[in-house]
Write an enzyme that holds these catalytic residues in place. Sequence first.
Site, short mmCIF file in Angstrom:
data_model
loop_
_atom_site.label_atom_id
_atom_site.label_comp_id
_atom_site.label_asym_id
_atom_site.label_seq_id
_atom_site.Cartn_x
_atom_site.Cartn_y
_atom_site.Cartn_z
N GLY A 27 0.81 -1.21 0.00
CA GLY A 27 0.00 0.00 0.00
C GLY A 27 0.84 1.26 0.00
N THR A 29 1.10 3.62 2.33
CA THR A 29 1.82 3.90 3.58
C THR A 29 3.07 3.03 3.66
OG1 THR A 29 -0.40 4.18 4.53
CG2 THR A 29 1.46 4.28 6.06
N ASP A 79 2.88 -3.24 8.14
CA ASP A 79 1.87 -3.13 7.09
C ASP A 79 0.87 -2.03 7.45
OD1 ASP A 79 0.37 -3.61 4.83
OD2 ASP A 79 -0.28 -5.62 5.41
N ALA A 81 -3.29 -0.40 6.92
CA ALA A 81 -4.64 -0.93 7.14
C ALA A 81 -5.65 0.06 6.57
CB ALA A 81 -4.91 -1.15 8.62
N ASP A 82 -6.85 -0.44 6.33
CA ASP A 82 -7.94 0.42 5.86
C ASP A 82 -8.76 0.95 7.03
OD1 ASP A 82 -7.48 0.05 2.98
OD2 ASP A 82 -7.87 -2.04 3.49
N GLY A 94 -7.80 -3.39 0.99
CA GLY A 94 -8.14 -2.36 0.00
C GLY A 94 -7.26 -2.46 -1.23
N GLU A 101 -0.86 -10.92 3.06
CA GLU A 101 -0.66 -10.10 4.25
C GLU A 101 -1.01 -10.87 5.51
OE1 GLU A 101 -1.46 -5.70 2.25
OE2 GLU A 101 -3.12 -6.73 3.21
N LYS A 119 -7.83 6.47 9.50
CA LYS A 119 -8.12 5.02 9.52
C LYS A 119 -8.66 4.56 10.87
CE LYS A 119 -6.25 4.45 5.38
NZ LYS A 119 -5.03 3.73 5.11
#
EC number: 5.3.1.6
Length: 216
Positions: A27, A29, A79, A81-82, A94, A101, A119
């Site tokens: 993603g 981020t 990682d 997150a949404d 997403g 993951e 988020k």
Amino acid sequence: MSESKRLAGEQAIEFVEDGMVVGVGTGSTVAYFIDALARIRDRIAGVVSSSEQSTARLRGHGIEVLDLNAAGPLPLYVDGADECDPQRRLIKGGGAALTREKIIAQASERFVCIIDPAKQVDVLGRFPLPVEVIPMARSLVAREILAASGGQPVWREGVVTDNGNWVLDVHGLRIADPVALEGALNQIPGVVCVGLFARRPADVVIVGGQPPRVLR
Ligand code: 5RP
């Protein structure tokens, strides 16, 4: 918003120790984390990647990408997150990378989640819940999800995961018991992975800001 993501991604470097094999998520981020990791790449033993997208960025920086089977248990997974609730339970997927993951999160001793403040939610479900499905089971799984949860599954048309599967996004949920829903949806034949990370939540959440907030 991307400034918050950058601050969260760069703060996560604090959790990387010399000689580690680091699990890397997917993603925008995480892209900031990868760029920061590149600056210390000579200090780590390599990474395990959760997607073709992240692998390309990692290799572009000259970072060695290892196979999870060869790497074994990992000390650290970073990682995005949404959505993230106060118990550090997450909605992810997403970017359609949820299955790999979740595998890497499970294989990791410590899961550090990096997010921007938008988020954070009190109750998961505002973000449509991604579910990776075997293509032939798409309609069956959609009917079963509707019956089990009351949520409205919508096929993410045109998206094929790195595993060759499809994604349903389940709208209209208010997830009071994320552990129970994750377990229930996992039981539906044809479901490969549910984007709820509740049974194995994040251990640490870094919320990007000036300064970043670290929630444990
Ligand atoms: C990919 C994911 C991502 O972590 C999630 O979508 C957050 O992405 P971003 O950092 O771009 O907001 O779960 O499958």
